[in-house]
Design an enzyme around this catalytic site. Structure first.
Site, PDB file in Angstrom:
ATOM      1  N   ARG A 179       0.821  -1.214   0.000  1.00 16.12           N
ATOM      2  CA  ARG A 179       0.000   0.000   0.000  1.00 16.12           C
ATOM      3  C   ARG A 179       0.855   1.263   0.000  1.00 16.12           C
ATOM      4  O   ARG A 179       0.448   2.300  -0.551  1.00 16.12           O
ATOM      5  CB  ARG A 179      -0.931  -0.011   1.216  1.00 16.12           C
ATOM      6  CG  ARG A 179      -1.993   1.100   1.189  1.00 16.12           C
ATOM      7  CD  ARG A 179      -2.861   1.051   2.422  1.00 16.12           C
ATOM      8  NE  ARG A 179      -3.994   1.967   2.331  1.00 16.12           N
ATOM      9  CZ  ARG A 179      -4.345   2.827   3.297  1.00 16.12           C
ATOM     10  NH1 ARG A 179      -3.642   2.875   4.422  1.00 16.12           N
ATOM     11  NH2 ARG A 179      -5.374   3.621   3.134  1.00 16.12           N
ATOM     12  N   ILE A 209      -7.061   7.863  -0.669  1.00 17.42           N
ATOM     13  CA  ILE A 209      -6.937   6.415  -0.811  1.00 17.42           C
ATOM     14  C   ILE A 209      -7.795   5.821   0.292  1.00 17.42           C
ATOM     15  O   ILE A 209      -7.695   6.214   1.454  1.00 17.42           O
ATOM     16  CB  ILE A 209      -5.468   5.952  -0.703  1.00 17.42           C
ATOM     17  CG1 ILE A 209      -5.351   4.433  -0.897  1.00 17.42           C
ATOM     18  CG2 ILE A 209      -4.818   6.388   0.592  1.00 17.42           C
ATOM     19  CD1 ILE A 209      -3.913   3.928  -0.964  1.00 17.42           C
ATOM     20  N   SER A 210      -8.678   4.902  -0.075  1.00 18.46           N
ATOM     21  CA  SER A 210      -9.662   4.395   0.884  1.00 18.46           C
ATOM     22  C   SER A 210      -9.010   3.608   2.007  1.00 18.46           C
ATOM     23  O   SER A 210      -7.920   3.044   1.867  1.00 18.46           O
ATOM     24  CB  SER A 210     -10.683   3.507   0.175  1.00 18.46           C
ATOM     25  OG  SER A 210     -11.494   4.246  -0.697  1.00 18.46           O
ATOM     26  N   GLN A 211      -9.709   3.549   3.130  1.00 22.64           N
ATOM     27  CA  GLN A 211      -9.330   2.707   4.249  1.00 22.64           C
ATOM     28  C   GLN A 211      -9.252   1.250   3.763  1.00 22.64           C
ATOM     29  O   GLN A 211     -10.142   0.782   3.051  1.00 22.64           O
ATOM     30  CB  GLN A 211     -10.388   2.849   5.339  1.00 22.64           C
ATOM     31  CG  GLN A 211     -10.173   2.026   6.572  1.00 22.64           C
ATOM     32  CD  GLN A 211     -11.342   2.166   7.542  1.00 22.64           C
ATOM     33  OE1 GLN A 211     -12.293   2.915   7.289  1.00 22.64           O
ATOM     34  NE2 GLN A 211     -11.287   1.454   8.651  1.00 22.64           N
ATOM     35  N   PRO A 212      -8.215   0.500   4.109  1.00 22.47           N
ATOM     36  CA  PRO A 212      -8.111  -0.893   3.657  1.00 22.47           C
ATOM     37  C   PRO A 212      -9.334  -1.736   3.986  1.00 22.47           C
ATOM     38  O   PRO A 212      -9.746  -2.585   3.183  1.00 22.47           O
ATOM     39  CB  PRO A 212      -6.852  -1.397   4.367  1.00 22.47           C
ATOM     40  CG  PRO A 212      -5.999  -0.174   4.502  1.00 22.47           C
ATOM     41  CD  PRO A 212      -6.978   0.931   4.794  1.00 22.47           C
TER      42      PRO A 212
END
Length: 223
Positions: free
Chosen positions: A46, A72-75
């Protein structure tokens, strides 16, 4: 806000791999059960998708800015949406909102044939220069309006929307195959409900409701 000129470092150390394993464990504990999705999260560095300023915290389970008012989205969110899509190898998947390309690479790691659209020209150009994407010949990038989809490549087995839609876009429904599924967060600016829509026929759709999330808004046009 992060500058458009993002500095990246393409080195994946033992420490970063260890932090990824911890991240995978944490999202498993939060309820993600699809082992293919968990493996994809574990395989993708990431920190490659972020400015080096975020390198030390890249594996915290939270969103980070990537410029142009986007994140960038939360995993966990990436894993949640990917799990709902129920990806099978070689399915044709349309993603609305490329952003950093992290979610697109997760889909490609799941062996989907991914078509991803970005409306922000600067982010699109940045992704085009991103070295890591060359790992995935099954990943294609487009600059355009997500509300319009990609009719010339339709129909799609799956459609994933990674921004908050005020309503379900009709043109995207039209671009689903019969039996296809779309995962989309729908609602106002503060909170959205995750939906999974299955196309039963040209005029019939089943709708399932899932958890609440908060996404950046899905906007029409391109810039």
């Amino acid at each position: 806000m992060v500058n458009f000129v993002i500095m990246r470092r393409y080195e994946d150390t033992y420490k970063q791999k260890g932090l990824r394993r911890q991240l995978v464990d944490s999202i498993r504990q939060k309820g993600i059960t699809d082992e293919n999705v968990l493996a994809a999260i574990g395989n993708i560095p990431r920190h490659f998708f972020l400015d080096t300023a975020f390198e030390s915290i890249a594996y915290e389970d939270r969103a980070f800015p990537i410029g142009e008012g986007q994140t960038i989205s939360q995993p966990y969110t990436v894993a949640y949406q990917s799990q709902l899509l129920e990806i099978k190898p070689y399915e044709k998947v349309l993603e609305i909102g490329t952003g950093s390309a992290y979610q697109a690479c997760v889909l490609a790691e799941l062996k989907a044939n991914v078509f991803t659209i970005e409306r922000q020209k600067k982010l699109f150009e940045l992704v085009k220069q991103f070295q890591f994407k060359s790992k995935y010949p099954n990943l294609r990038f487009f600059y355009g309006d997500g509300y319009e989809g990609l009719s010339s490549y339709a129909p799609f087995d799956k459609i994933l929307v990674t921004a908050a839609a005020p309503q379900i876009p009709e043109k995207l429904l039209q671009q689903l195959k019969i039996g296809g599924k779309m995962v989309i967060p729908v609602g106002g600016q503060d909170v959205q409900r995750m939906l999974r829509i299955t196309k039963v026929s040209d005029t019939e759709f089943d709708q399932e409701l899932f958890d609440n999330f908060t996404f950046v808004p899905m906007l029409a046009g391109k810039r």
